[in-house]
Design a protein around this motif. Structure first.
Motif, mmCIF file in Angstrom:
data_model
loop_
_atom_site.group_PDB
_atom_site.id
_atom_site.type_symbol
_atom_site.label_atom_id
_atom_site.label_comp_id
_atom_site.label_asym_id
_atom_site.label_seq_id
_atom_site.Cartn_x
_atom_site.Cartn_y
_atom_site.Cartn_z
ATOM 1 N N PHE A 245 0.805 -1.218 0.000
ATOM 2 C CA PHE A 245 0.000 0.000 0.000
ATOM 3 C C PHE A 245 0.840 1.271 0.000
ATOM 4 C CE2 PHE A 245 -2.595 -3.191 2.381
ATOM 5 C CZ PHE A 245 -3.572 -3.365 1.412
ATOM 6 N N LEU A 246 2.166 1.141 0.057
ATOM 7 C CA LEU A 246 3.041 2.302 0.150
ATOM 8 C C LEU A 246 3.543 2.726 -1.232
ATOM 9 C CD1 LEU A 246 5.104 1.264 3.307
ATOM 10 C CD2 LEU A 246 3.057 2.715 3.193
ATOM 11 N N ALA A 247 4.326 3.782 -1.256
ATOM 12 C CA ALA A 247 4.868 4.280 -2.522
ATOM 13 C C ALA A 247 6.196 4.964 -2.264
ATOM 14 C CB ALA A 247 3.898 5.263 -3.173
ATOM 15 N N GLN A 248 6.910 5.212 -3.350
ATOM 16 C CA GLN A 248 8.110 6.035 -3.290
ATOM 17 C C GLN A 248 7.731 7.508 -3.423
ATOM 18 O OE1 GLN A 248 10.819 4.882 -6.398
ATOM 19 N NE2 GLN A 248 11.804 3.300 -5.147
ATOM 20 N N THR A 249 8.578 8.352 -2.901
ATOM 21 C CA THR A 249 8.456 9.783 -3.188
ATOM 22 C C THR A 249 8.914 10.028 -4.622
ATOM 23 O OG1 THR A 249 10.715 10.322 -2.530
ATOM 24 C CG2 THR A 249 9.053 10.268 -0.782
#
Length: 439
Positions: free
Chosen positions: A389-393
């Motif tokens: 559910f996360l992402a990179q900047t």
């Protein structure tokens, strides 16, 4: 769709969040794994009266650590520091409100293992989507109480499966009783109920025997809150993805009961999704002016069966909502902070699975600024700590759920729905500490 624009506040928040990166993500994962070991009183310090209006909402309880919508999930969320817990509400055959994410319960209970209910498996169309399984409106409360909850996404949260079969389906009244018990030492926990599929339950849905369900979730919600003596507007937000449901609550149901509670308009995907009450009412020849009042004049071409959420996220509509019924909005975080696919996905937490598949764009949807300008609270959904559910900047740094929460606070959101409330509380502490101006 309104044009996306970068925000100065966004870039400032992002610059600080780069320091959190992968190390913070790893710490979050370890913290989540150790949650059971924490003393239940460890978060009492997080309930000082200095949160500057920032809240943490336990999404379906602490659903990152317990099967969702169970009393144990709600209890853990409260003890981890959540200010509000969120029960999604559907109705039983005998008209009792219970907490389930959907009225179809095969994915969240052990109903399939009960031979006595095998004949109740059926196919229904809910908000235009065909579903096969078992539905709460075909069970009495006594029958539902014989079922046990299970983890909805076991592949992502295998640790939660150890609780399968332990917890019953709670009623709204039981959730309120829990909140009352857990509100002690000056702390007042609130609830953030959502009426699920109100048009289906009130007008379109059928029971297994073909009879109309004909249950107003809004009326049942008001009735239960009054009966339980839980009507403090500081401890309740009522939310819905449908517009007519909230307008009816504001204009008719709450005044008739002598209460006035803050209402939050939820938004599905702005680009694709359509509010189902508009779809149903426009396609059935309903008097849209009578149902929606001046909202019809705020949308170019009026309200129709093809009106998307994006047409209802404009500055004029948000201003009208604030003036007429809404205290806040709950947009999907993927619309507020758009992501691009990350190909190929990467393994950010080192567990051997490449599950991080998105990257931020450094854009902020103007809906956020418009809502804040109109005086609406903004509570985006849903923050989750697992890598998938996360992402990179935009700069290629893995953003933890704590960093994501701090970013939303930095952009002006006053709260958010989160599956790991302890991480939301940590984010708030860090954000307030970093925001403090020394005399």
């Amino acid at each position: 769709m309104p044009a996306l624009r970068p925000s100065v506040t966004h870039f400032l928040a992002l610059a600080g969040l780069l320091l959190l990166g992968t190390a913070c993500a790893t710490a979050v994962a370890k913290d989540a794994a150790a949650s059971d070991a924490r003393p239940v009183s460890a978060t009492d310090r997080n309930h000082r009266p200095d949160h500057q209006g920032l809240i943490v909402i336990g999404h379906r309880g602490a659903s990152g650590y317990r099967p969702e919508h169970t009393l144990e999930s709600y209890r853990l969320a409260i003890r981890q520091g959540a200010d509000f817990i969120e029960p999604d509400l559907v109705a039983t055959r005998d008209g009792v409100l219970v907490a389930r994410h959907e009225n179809e319960i095969s994915g969240t209970t052990d109903v399939a293992t009960h031979p006595e209910f095998a004949g109740r498996r059926t196919t229904k169309v809910i908000d235009g989507i065909s579903m096969t399984g078992w539905f709460t409106e075909d069970f009495t409360l006594a029958e539902l109480k014989t079922l046990r909850a299970k983890e909805r996404i076991p592949a992502i949260r295998p640790a939660n499966t150890r609780f399968d079969g332990m917890y019953t389906i709670p009623t709204l009244a039981e959730v309120i009783a829990l909140v009352k018990r857990e509100s002690r030492n000056g702390r007042k926990v609130g609830i953030y109920p959502e009426t699920k599929h109100p048009t289906y339950f009130a007008r379109e849905g059928r029971r297994l025997d073909g009879r109309p369900i004909a249950i107003s979730l809004g009326a049942k919600l008001v009735e239960t809150l009054v009966a339980e003596g839980f009507t403090d507007p500081k401890r309740i937000y009522v939310q819905s993805f449908e517009f007519g449901n909230l307008i009816e609550l504001k204009k008719k149901l709450m005044p008739a009961a002598g209460i006035d509670l803050p209402l939050v308009q939820l938004y599905e995907d702005l680009n694709e999704a359509r509010p189902y009450d508009l779809v149903y009412n426009a396609s059935h020849g309903s008097d849209m002016q009578a149902l929606y009042g001046g909202l019809t004049g705020q949308v170019e071409g009026g309200l129709t069966a093809t009106t998307r959420y994006g047409a209802l996220a404009t500055e004029p509509v948000l201003q009208w909502m604030k003036a007429n019924y809404a205290s806040g909005v709950g947009p999907w975080k993927g619309n507020l902070l758009p992501r691009l696919p990350l190909a190929p996905p990467i393994d950010a937490n080192g567990d051997g699975k490449a599950e991080l598949a998105g990257q931020g764009t450094a854009l902020v949807h103007p809906m956020l600024a418009w809502a804040l300008k109109a005086g609406l609270q903004v509570h985006p959904y849903t923050l989750r700590a697992e890598e998938t559910f996360l992402a990179q900047t935009p700069g290629g740094v893995t953003q933890s759920v704590v960093a994501e929460a701090m970013q939303l606070y930095g952009l002006g959101a006053q709260g958010f729905f989160i599956d790991q409330p302890d991480q939301g509380v940590l984010a708030r502490e860090m954000f307030l500490e970093l925001s403090r101006v020394e005399p």
